[in-house]
Write a protein that holds these residues in place. Structure first.
Motif, PDB file in Angstrom:
ATOM      1  N   MET A   1      49.824  47.987  22.997  1.00 31.00           N
ATOM      2  CA  MET A   1      49.631  47.143  24.151  1.00 31.00           C
ATOM      3  C   MET A   1      49.605  45.685  23.730  1.00 31.00           C
ATOM      4  O   MET A   1      49.439  45.365  22.555  1.00 31.00           O
ATOM      5  CB  MET A   1      48.340  47.507  24.874  1.00 31.00           C
ATOM      6  N   SER A   2      49.802  44.791  24.728  1.00 33.78           N
ATOM      7  CA  SER A   2      49.776  43.362  24.469  1.00 33.78           C
ATOM      8  C   SER A   2      48.791  42.721  25.434  1.00 33.78           C
ATOM      9  O   SER A   2      48.959  42.808  26.655  1.00 33.78           O
ATOM     10  CB  SER A   2      51.177  42.767  24.653  1.00 33.78           C
ATOM     11  N   HIS A   3      47.752  42.081  24.887  1.00 35.61           N
ATOM     12  CA  HIS A   3      46.760  41.430  25.744  1.00 35.61           C
ATOM     13  C   HIS A   3      47.369  40.267  26.513  1.00 35.61           C
ATOM     14  O   HIS A   3      47.025  40.032  27.677  1.00 35.61           O
ATOM     15  CB  HIS A   3      45.583  40.945  24.897  1.00 35.61           C
ATOM     16  N   GLU A   4      48.290  39.562  25.893  1.00 36.95           N
ATOM     17  CA  GLU A   4      48.908  38.439  26.590  1.00 36.95           C
ATOM     18  C   GLU A   4      49.768  38.929  27.746  1.00 36.95           C
ATOM     19  O   GLU A   4      49.841  38.288  28.796  1.00 36.95           O
ATOM     20  CB  GLU A   4      49.736  37.620  25.599  1.00 36.95           C
ATOM     21  N   ALA A   5      50.428  40.066  27.558  1.00 37.05           N
ATOM     22  CA  ALA A   5      51.246  40.614  28.638  1.00 37.05           C
ATOM     23  C   ALA A   5      50.377  41.059  29.813  1.00 37.05           C
ATOM     24  O   ALA A   5      50.698  40.787  30.975  1.00 37.05           O
ATOM     25  CB  ALA A   5      52.077  41.777  28.117  1.00 37.05           C
ATOM     26  N   THR A   6      49.266  41.752  29.523  1.00 35.78           N
ATOM     27  CA  THR A   6      48.394  42.179  30.622  1.00 35.78           C
ATOM     28  C   THR A   6      47.740  40.985  31.295  1.00 35.78           C
ATOM     29  O   THR A   6      47.528  41.001  32.519  1.00 35.78           O
ATOM     30  CB  THR A   6      47.324  43.139  30.089  1.00 35.78           C
ATOM     31  N   ASN A   7      47.421  39.925  30.549  1.00 40.32           N
ATOM     32  CA  ASN A   7      46.891  38.704  31.175  1.00 40.32           C
ATOM     33  C   ASN A   7      47.922  38.099  32.119  1.00 40.32           C
ATOM     34  O   ASN A   7      47.581  37.589  33.201  1.00 40.32           O
ATOM     35  CB  ASN A   7      46.501  37.688  30.103  1.00 40.32           C
ATOM     36  N   TRP A   8      49.195  38.138  31.720  1.00 42.07           N
ATOM     37  CA  TRP A   8      50.249  37.625  32.591  1.00 42.07           C
ATOM     38  C   TRP A   8      50.310  38.427  33.880  1.00 42.07           C
ATOM     39  O   TRP A   8      50.463  37.874  34.967  1.00 42.07           O
ATOM     40  CB  TRP A   8      51.586  37.684  31.851  1.00 42.07           C
ATOM     41  N   ALA A   9      50.169  39.754  33.785  1.00 41.52           N
ATOM     42  CA  ALA A   9      50.209  40.596  34.977  1.00 41.52           C
ATOM     43  C   ALA A   9      49.039  40.303  35.900  1.00 41.52           C
ATOM     44  O   ALA A   9      49.196  40.250  37.130  1.00 41.52           O
ATOM     45  CB  ALA A   9      50.201  42.075  34.570  1.00 41.52           C
ATOM     46  N   ILE A  10      47.855  40.075  35.316  1.00 44.98           N
ATOM     47  CA  ILE A  10      46.674  39.804  36.137  1.00 44.98           C
ATOM     48  C   ILE A  10      46.832  38.497  36.906  1.00 44.98           C
ATOM     49  O   ILE A  10      46.355  38.358  38.044  1.00 44.98           O
ATOM     50  CB  ILE A  10      45.419  39.773  35.242  1.00 44.98           C
ATOM     51  N   LYS A  11      47.528  37.524  36.340  1.00 50.50           N
ATOM     52  CA  LYS A  11      47.654  36.203  36.967  1.00 50.50           C
ATOM     53  C   LYS A  11      48.682  36.163  38.098  1.00 50.50           C
ATOM     54  O   LYS A  11      48.779  35.152  38.785  1.00 50.50           O
ATOM     55  CB  LYS A  11      48.023  35.171  35.903  1.00 50.50           C
ATOM     56  N   GLN A  12      49.456  37.233  38.275  1.00 51.15           N
ATOM     57  CA  GLN A  12      50.424  37.227  39.370  1.00 51.15           C
ATOM     58  C   GLN A  12      49.689  37.327  40.706  1.00 51.15           C
ATOM     59  O   GLN A  12      48.690  38.026  40.825  1.00 51.15           O
ATOM     60  CB  GLN A  12      51.420  38.375  39.207  1.00 51.15           C
ATOM     61  N   ARG A  13      50.203  36.639  41.715  1.00 50.66           N
ATOM     62  CA  ARG A  13      49.564  36.575  43.028  1.00 50.66           C
ATOM     63  C   ARG A  13      50.523  37.067  44.103  1.00 50.66           C
ATOM     64  O   ARG A  13      51.734  37.034  43.940  1.00 50.66           O
ATOM     65  CB  ARG A  13      49.115  35.140  43.350  1.00 50.66           C
ATOM     66  N   GLY A  14      49.938  37.524  45.216  1.00 55.57           N
ATOM     67  CA  GLY A  14      50.731  37.921  46.359  1.00 55.57           C
ATOM     68  C   GLY A  14      51.220  39.348  46.324  1.00 55.57           C
ATOM     69  O   GLY A  14      52.006  39.741  47.192  1.00 55.57           O
ATOM     70  N   LEU A  15      50.805  40.146  45.339  1.00 56.78           N
ATOM     71  CA  LEU A  15      51.228  41.537  45.247  1.00 56.78           C
ATOM     72  C   LEU A  15      50.210  42.436  45.940  1.00 56.78           C
ATOM     73  O   LEU A  15      49.010  42.137  45.984  1.00 56.78           O
ATOM     74  CB  LEU A  15      51.366  41.957  43.786  1.00 56.78           C
ATOM     75  N   LYS A  16      50.704  43.547  46.449  1.00 58.41           N
ATOM     76  CA  LYS A  16      49.796  44.554  46.971  1.00 58.41           C
ATOM     77  C   LYS A  16      49.016  45.164  45.811  1.00 58.41           C
ATOM     78  O   LYS A  16      49.492  45.186  44.682  1.00 58.41           O
ATOM     79  CB  LYS A  16      50.582  45.641  47.706  1.00 58.41           C
ATOM     80  N   PRO A  17      47.806  45.669  46.088  1.00 58.98           N
ATOM     81  CA  PRO A  17      46.981  46.172  44.976  1.00 58.98           C
ATOM     82  C   PRO A  17      47.675  47.231  44.123  1.00 58.98           C
ATOM     83  O   PRO A  17      47.644  47.163  42.898  1.00 58.98           O
ATOM     84  CB  PRO A  17      45.747  46.737  45.697  1.00 58.98           C
ATOM     85  N   THR A  18      48.307  48.209  44.763  1.00 57.58           N
ATOM     86  CA  THR A  18      48.959  49.262  43.979  1.00 57.58           C
ATOM     87  C   THR A  18      50.133  48.711  43.193  1.00 57.58           C
ATOM     88  O   THR A  18      50.379  49.101  42.043  1.00 57.58           O
ATOM     89  CB  THR A  18      49.435  50.393  44.908  1.00 57.58           C
ATOM     90  N   THR A  19      50.888  47.781  43.800  1.00 59.87           N
ATOM     91  CA  THR A  19      52.012  47.175  43.090  1.00 59.87           C
ATOM     92  C   THR A  19      51.527  46.418  41.861  1.00 59.87           C
ATOM     93  O   THR A  19      52.149  46.470  40.791  1.00 59.87           O
ATOM     94  CB  THR A  19      52.775  46.225  44.021  1.00 59.87           C
ATOM     95  N   LYS A  20      50.394  45.729  41.993  1.00 58.46           N
ATOM     96  CA  LYS A  20      49.853  44.985  40.863  1.00 58.46           C
ATOM     97  C   LYS A  20      49.344  45.940  39.781  1.00 58.46           C
ATOM     98  O   LYS A  20      49.461  45.653  38.584  1.00 58.46           O
ATOM     99  CB  LYS A  20      48.726  44.076  41.326  1.00 58.46           C
ATOM    100  N   ILE A  21      48.803  47.097  40.191  1.00 55.50           N
ATOM    101  CA  ILE A  21      48.361  48.089  39.206  1.00 55.50           C
ATOM    102  C   ILE A  21      49.557  48.606  38.414  1.00 55.50           C
ATOM    103  O   ILE A  21      49.502  48.771  37.186  1.00 55.50           O
ATOM    104  CB  ILE A  21      47.621  49.243  39.910  1.00 55.50           C
ATOM    105  N   VAL A  22      50.668  48.857  39.102  1.00 53.90           N
ATOM    106  CA  VAL A  22      51.877  49.317  38.411  1.00 53.90           C
ATOM    107  C   VAL A  22      52.346  48.261  37.415  1.00 53.90           C
ATOM    108  O   VAL A  22      52.697  48.568  36.269  1.00 53.90           O
ATOM    109  CB  VAL A  22      52.986  49.638  39.432  1.00 53.90           C
TER     110      VAL A  22
END
Length: 337
Positions: A1-22
């Motif tokens: 896993m990559s912590h920087e990649a997951t941090n990038w995913a967390i910072k995205q806005r405007g996604l539905k909750p399930t879409t953001k989980i994916v």
């Protein structure tokens, strides 16, 4: 896993909750060296959704330009491999298509200003149009890719992202992977690897995933280099292991114990050969049998050693006297009558 990649995913806005989980689980499966290619079964299990629902959310992420899916086929078996997911922060990422902004509709068909209206293609200015309001448009906003984007009509003076604030900079080191594959091919020849597969009862035309590519060859090379086994010994140990199990091993790791036992036996055999056999001790000389009893008893009578009266029979006395070994006076002195 990559912590920087997951941090990038967390910072995205405007996604539905399930879409953001994916998106988060995709980034959790991202490897800086090799990329992101989890199977759909694994991804659906991680997200706790069905595969059909997963594909819907993957399509949404691809539509908004946060990822791109690349199908893959095995070059040998032509079987479909897990899809490669190229995420928005990876260098060289290009979205699949220009997508209108979901909030206010700038883009292709909504009448907003675009490169097409100006008679330019996206390649003319080196940019890709990405939605802004829901995904970080405006001043001090977060970015969705390294590519410059058109100004949002709502905030004409701003850009979608500042290219100097990329939170993730992890290039894929594909040359390293290719170099390791070349080292594996050089270390274990195709002929030896084919003999190993044949010893295990595996069909080279329909290999399981654990036996494909260069990783299993590197594993076999470690048996040789680290355990000190020859190629012939490795194949012999594989045959012995296959005779004990009805099914072929799932992968080379399943044979580690068998190879370690083979290496241990090899060390023990070498130790026994180095030891010198112990020489048997020389047998003690056999005692000479006593054949002249009258002489032995005469010596006892003529000496001062203890002599029981009953030790000399009449027959032995007469034999000593007849041979002149003792005198009657000495016999009387010793108490022999």
């Amino acid at each position: 896993m990559s912590h920087e990649a997951t941090n990038w995913a967390i910072k995205q806005r405007g996604l539905k909750p399930t879409t953001k989980i994916v998106l988060w689980h995709l980034c959790d499966r991202f490897n800086p060296d090799y990329g992101c290619f989890p199977s759909q079964d694994r991804l659906a299990h991680d997200c706790e959704i069905s595969r059909s629902t997963l594909n819907d959310h993957l399509g949404q992420l691809e539509t908004v330009g946060l990822l791109r899916r690349v199908p893959r086929l095995d070059p040998v078996t032509k079987r479909q491999l897990p899809t490669r997911y190229i995420l928005g922060f990876e260098p060289g990422f290009t979205p699949v298509a220009v997508v209108p902004c979901p909030e206010i509709g700038h883009g292709d068909d909504e009448g907003a200003e675009s490169n097409d209206d100006a008679g330019l293609s996206p390649l003319d200015d080196g940019s890709d149009a990405l939605p802004c309001p829901n995904f970080g448009h405006g001043i001090d906003a977060e970015a969705v890719s390294d590519f410059p984007a058109e100004p949002c009509p709502e905030n004409a003076e701003s850009r979608v992202r500042n290219s100097d604030t990329n939170p993730v900079r992890e290039p894929l080191r594909e040359p390293v992977k290719e170099e390791e594959g070349a080292q594996a091919r050089e270390g274990v020849s195709d002929e030896v690897f084919g003999e190993l597969l044949d010893a295990l009862g595996l069909d080279p035309a329909a290999l399981p995933g654990w036996w494909q590519g260069w990783p299993p060859r590197l594993h076999v090379q470690r048996w040789r280099d680290e355990l000190g086994l020859t190629e012939a010994e490795i194949i012999a140990a594989a045959k012995a292991s296959r005779q004990e199990h009805p099914e072929p091993p799932d992968g080379p790791k399943a044979l580690d114990r068998a190879m370690q036992r083979a290496a241990q036996r090899k060390v023990e055999d070498a130790g026994r050969k180095r030891r010198k056999p112990k020489t048997a001790p020389a047998p003690a000389p056999a005692a000479k049998p006593i054949t002249d009893l009258p002489a032995v008893y005469a010596d006892l009578v003529n000496s001062d050693r203890y002599l029981p009266v009953s030790a000399i029979s009449n027959t032995m006395r007469d034999a000593m006297l007849a041979r002149g070994l003792v005198t009657p006076e000495r016999l009387r002195e010793r108490g022999v009558r």
